[in-house]
Motif scaffolding. Structure first.
Motif, PDB file in Angstrom:
ATOM      1  N   LEU A  83      27.946  47.693  74.616  1.00  0.00           N
ATOM      2  CA  LEU A  83      29.106  46.856  74.352  1.00  0.00           C
ATOM      3  C   LEU A  83      30.057  47.577  73.410  1.00  0.00           C
ATOM      4  N   PRO A  84      31.366  47.364  73.558  1.00  0.00           N
ATOM      5  CA  PRO A  84      32.292  47.921  72.562  1.00  0.00           C
ATOM      6  C   PRO A  84      32.045  47.274  71.203  1.00  0.00           C
ATOM      7  N   PHE A  94      30.416  52.089  70.087  1.00  0.00           N
ATOM      8  CA  PHE A  94      29.643  51.182  70.939  1.00  0.00           C
ATOM      9  C   PHE A  94      28.388  50.691  70.218  1.00  0.00           C
ATOM     10  N   VAL A  95      27.908  49.550  70.688  1.00  0.00           N
ATOM     11  CA  VAL A  95      26.636  48.980  70.239  1.00  0.00           C
ATOM     12  C   VAL A  95      25.698  48.944  71.431  1.00  0.00           C
ATOM     13  N   TYR A  96      24.464  49.401  71.218  1.00  0.00           N
ATOM     14  CA  TYR A  96      23.475  49.482  72.289  1.00  0.00           C
ATOM     15  C   TYR A  96      22.354  48.486  72.026  1.00  0.00           C
ATOM     16  N   LEU A  97      21.999  47.715  73.062  1.00  0.00           N
ATOM     17  CA  LEU A  97      20.908  46.756  72.994  1.00  0.00           C
ATOM     18  C   LEU A  97      19.884  47.127  74.058  1.00  0.00           C
ATOM     19  N   LEU A  98      18.650  47.328  73.648  1.00  0.00           N
ATOM     20  CA  LEU A  98      17.582  47.726  74.561  1.00  0.00           C
ATOM     21  C   LEU A  98      16.488  46.660  74.563  1.00  0.00           C
ATOM     22  N   VAL A  99      16.015  46.334  75.747  1.00  0.00           N
ATOM     23  CA  VAL A  99      14.855  45.457  75.922  1.00  0.00           C
ATOM     24  C   VAL A  99      13.850  46.232  76.764  1.00  0.00           C
ATOM     25  N   GLN A 100      12.679  46.503  76.188  1.00  0.00           N
ATOM     26  CA  GLN A 100      11.646  47.277  76.868  1.00  0.00           C
ATOM     27  C   GLN A 100      10.386  46.446  77.042  1.00  0.00           C
ATOM     28  N   ASN A 101       9.713  46.658  78.153  1.00  0.00           N
ATOM     29  CA  ASN A 101       8.448  45.966  78.439  1.00  0.00           C
ATOM     30  C   ASN A 101       7.618  46.834  79.368  1.00  0.00           C
ATOM     31  N   PRO A 102       6.322  46.597  79.463  1.00  0.00           N
ATOM     32  CA  PRO A 102       5.504  47.347  80.414  1.00  0.00           C
ATOM     33  C   PRO A 102       6.022  47.167  81.831  1.00  0.00           C
ATOM     34  N   ALA A 103       6.105  48.265  82.552  1.00  0.00           N
ATOM     35  CA  ALA A 103       6.606  48.201  83.923  1.00  0.00           C
ATOM     36  C   ALA A 103       5.587  47.515  84.811  1.00  0.00           C
ATOM     37  N   PRO A 104       6.032  46.783  85.827  1.00  0.00           N
ATOM     38  CA  PRO A 104       5.092  46.135  86.762  1.00  0.00           C
ATOM     39  C   PRO A 104       4.206  47.165  87.433  1.00  0.00           C
ATOM     40  N   GLU A 105       3.016  46.761  87.727  1.00  0.00           N
ATOM     41  CA  GLU A 105       2.086  47.651  88.390  1.00  0.00           C
ATOM     42  C   GLU A 105       2.522  47.905  89.824  1.00  0.00           C
ATOM     43  N   ALA A 106       1.961  48.944  90.420  1.00  0.00           N
ATOM     44  CA  ALA A 106       2.307  49.296  91.795  1.00  0.00           C
ATOM     45  C   ALA A 106       2.021  48.123  92.726  1.00  0.00           C
ATOM     46  N   GLY A 107       2.983  47.854  93.595  1.00  0.00           N
ATOM     47  CA  GLY A 107       2.822  46.740  94.525  1.00  0.00           C
ATOM     48  C   GLY A 107       3.331  45.425  93.978  1.00  0.00           C
ATOM     49  N   GLU A 108       3.708  45.386  92.705  1.00  0.00           N
ATOM     50  CA  GLU A 108       4.237  44.156  92.115  1.00  0.00           C
ATOM     51  C   GLU A 108       5.673  43.976  92.576  1.00  0.00           C
ATOM     52  N   SER A 109       5.977  42.889  93.251  1.00  0.00           N
ATOM     53  CA  SER A 109       7.315  42.672  93.836  1.00  0.00           C
ATOM     54  C   SER A 109       8.149  41.688  93.059  1.00  0.00           C
ATOM     55  N   LEU A 121      29.850  40.641  81.406  1.00  0.00           N
ATOM     56  CA  LEU A 121      30.255  41.660  80.434  1.00  0.00           C
ATOM     57  C   LEU A 121      31.535  42.360  80.882  1.00  0.00           C
ATOM     58  N   ARG A 122      31.623  42.684  82.178  1.00  0.00           N
ATOM     59  CA  ARG A 122      32.816  43.367  82.676  1.00  0.00           C
ATOM     60  C   ARG A 122      34.039  42.455  82.601  1.00  0.00           C
ATOM     61  N   ALA A 123      33.844  41.152  82.841  1.00  0.00           N
ATOM     62  CA  ALA A 123      34.969  40.219  82.769  1.00  0.00           C
ATOM     63  C   ALA A 123      35.526  40.126  81.358  1.00  0.00           C
ATOM     64  N   LEU A 124      34.650  40.272  80.355  1.00  0.00           N
ATOM     65  CA  LEU A 124      35.080  40.147  78.966  1.00  0.00           C
ATOM     66  C   LEU A 124      35.529  41.476  78.363  1.00  0.00           C
ATOM     67  N   PHE A 125      34.782  42.540  78.619  1.00  0.00           N
ATOM     68  CA  PHE A 125      35.021  43.814  77.948  1.00  0.00           C
ATOM     69  C   PHE A 125      35.570  44.901  78.860  1.00  0.00           C
ATOM     70  N   GLY A 126      35.627  44.670  80.170  1.00  0.00           N
ATOM     71  CA  GLY A 126      36.121  45.695  81.075  1.00  0.00           C
ATOM     72  C   GLY A 126      35.073  46.762  81.353  1.00  0.00           C
ATOM     73  N   GLU A 127      35.562  47.940  81.737  1.00  0.00           N
ATOM     74  CA  GLU A 127      34.670  49.020  82.141  1.00  0.00           C
ATOM     75  C   GLU A 127      33.879  49.604  80.976  1.00  0.00           C
ATOM     76  N   SER A 128      34.264  49.285  79.743  1.00  0.00           N
ATOM     77  CA  SER A 128      33.524  49.827  78.603  1.00  0.00           C
ATOM     78  C   SER A 128      32.137  49.204  78.461  1.00  0.00           C
ATOM     79  N   ALA A 129      31.910  48.046  79.092  1.00  0.00           N
ATOM     80  CA  ALA A 129      30.587  47.407  79.056  1.00  0.00           C
ATOM     81  C   ALA A 129      29.713  47.984  80.166  1.00  0.00           C
ATOM     82  N   VAL A 130      28.476  48.309  79.821  1.00  0.00           N
ATOM     83  CA  VAL A 130      27.565  48.954  80.768  1.00  0.00           C
ATOM     84  C   VAL A 130      26.207  48.267  80.694  1.00  0.00           C
ATOM     85  N   LEU A 131      25.569  48.097  81.832  1.00  0.00           N
ATOM     86  CA  LEU A 131      24.190  47.615  81.904  1.00  0.00           C
ATOM     87  C   LEU A 131      23.411  48.575  82.795  1.00  0.00           C
ATOM     88  N   LYS A 132      22.345  49.128  82.245  1.00  0.00           N
ATOM     89  CA  LYS A 132      21.515  50.065  82.997  1.00  0.00           C
ATOM     90  C   LYS A 132      20.056  49.638  82.920  1.00  0.00           C
TER      91      LYS A 132
END
Length: 328
Positions: free
Chosen positions: A314-315, A258-273, A289-300
């Motif tokens: 991604l596979p 698998f290949v892993y892609l991460l995007v990180q940023n400061p979390a919104p402050e409390a009360g930010e909607s 992603l699921r339509a192309l790769f099936g259950e092997s694709a994951v987004l968390k």
């Protein structure tokens, strides 16, 4: 087809048995007949695929049924004359039963393949419509901010303004390119760089970038405009609301299959909607992603120590490998 036909033979052998559970002699002879007719019919149909592809559904169905019927007739005559000769000559009634049975089974199999093809076409159409909708989505606030930034740079820094126009045009070009299901990861990263270059002109020192790209993954297959919307959400929800800004980290790595892609940023402050507004975009991305790769694709998505992270799995395969796999 071979497994299904053998199961069918097994059922007939159980029904045919007068003693015990199964008539093994009948099973052996019928298996030989059915497997040979199945293999030869499938081989002939595969050889004629280029011609069948140009026929309509009715014409292709008629051609395939004719091939199967002629094949069954040939093997039936061979079996009656050579393998099991009868004193009274050819048993035409027995051959007619075999032809009728072959006709019914062929129509059932063709109906199954037709329904499967219709389902695949529906899935592809839905995925393409979702992709087109997502690709056509250029955030109005991003467009207005970009145009204002370019206008402010024309007099003072014309070179930067020109580069910003080129970057913006490339983003629009990518959003209108709806025929490609997958692109190399290098192209998606280049698009993110162009987007971040425009945002960098607007946000200045408030935006810090941290790239961690593992080499050797340039040809990894990824749906177009998958990573860029995640980066856009990171800017809009994690950097823009903060007066001090923050850091966006983009990480790409491989582990096992698998290949892993991460995007990180400061979390919104409390009360930010506003951060909840990106759930629809994330759900659309996961559906693509699921339509192309099936259950092997994951987004968390996760939040830890005031850092918001979106992870894609991604596979590990290139665009060409995916095309060869799908063509099978």
């Amino acid at each position: 087809m071979l497994v299904t036909s053998e199961l069918f033979v097994l059922v007939l052998s159980i029904v045919q048995a007068e003693q015990g559970w199964i008539d093994w002699n009948y099973f052996g002879l019928l298996s030989l007949f059915v497997q040979w007719t199945t293999l030869t019919s499938a081989a002939l149909i595969c050889l004629l695929r280029p011609r069948l592809a140009h026929m309509g559904i009715a014409g292709a169905t008629l051609a395939i049924v004719t091939i199967v019927m002629l094949d069954v007739l040939a093997f039936s005559l061979f079996a009656d004359k050579v393998l099991n000769p009868q004193p009274g000559g050819i048993l035409w009634q027995s051959i007619a039963k075999k032809l009728l049975l072959a006709l019914l089974i062929s129509l059932m199999v063709l109906r199954y393949f037709y329904l499967q093809h219709q389902w695949q076409q529906q899935q592809e159409a839905e995925m393409q419509a979702r992709l087109t909708s997502l690709q056509a989505r250029i955030q109005p606030h991003f467009l207005f901010n970009s145009m204002n930034t370019i206008a402010s740079l024309i007099d003072s820094h014309p070179e930067l303004a020109e580069e910003a126009v080129l970057d913006l045009s490339e983003l629009f070009r990518a959003s209108l390119r709806t025929t490609e299901q997958l692109v190399p990861l290098s192209r998606e990263l280049e698009l993110c760089q162009r987007y971040l270059a425009i945002e960098g002109l607007r946000l200045g020192e408030r935006l810090a970038l941290d790239w961690a790209i593992e080499p050797g993954l340039e040809q990894q297959a990824i749906p177009p405009l998958t990573l860029q919307p995640l980066v856009e959400n990171a800017i809009y929800h994690g950097i823009q609301p903060r007066a001090e800004g923050g850091t966006v980290r983009i990480e790409v790595s491989a582990k096992d299959r698998f290949v892993y892609l991460l995007v990180q940023n400061p979390a919104p402050e409390a009360g930010e909607s506003r951060h909840s507004g990106n759930h629809i975009a994330l759900d659309n991305t996961l559906a693509r992603l699921r339509a192309l790769f099936g259950e092997s694709a994951v987004l968390k998505r996760s939040r830890q120590n005031d850092i918001y992270t979106v992870t894609l799995r991604l596979p590990r395969q290139t665009v060409n490998q995916y095309k060869r796999l799908v063509s099978r």
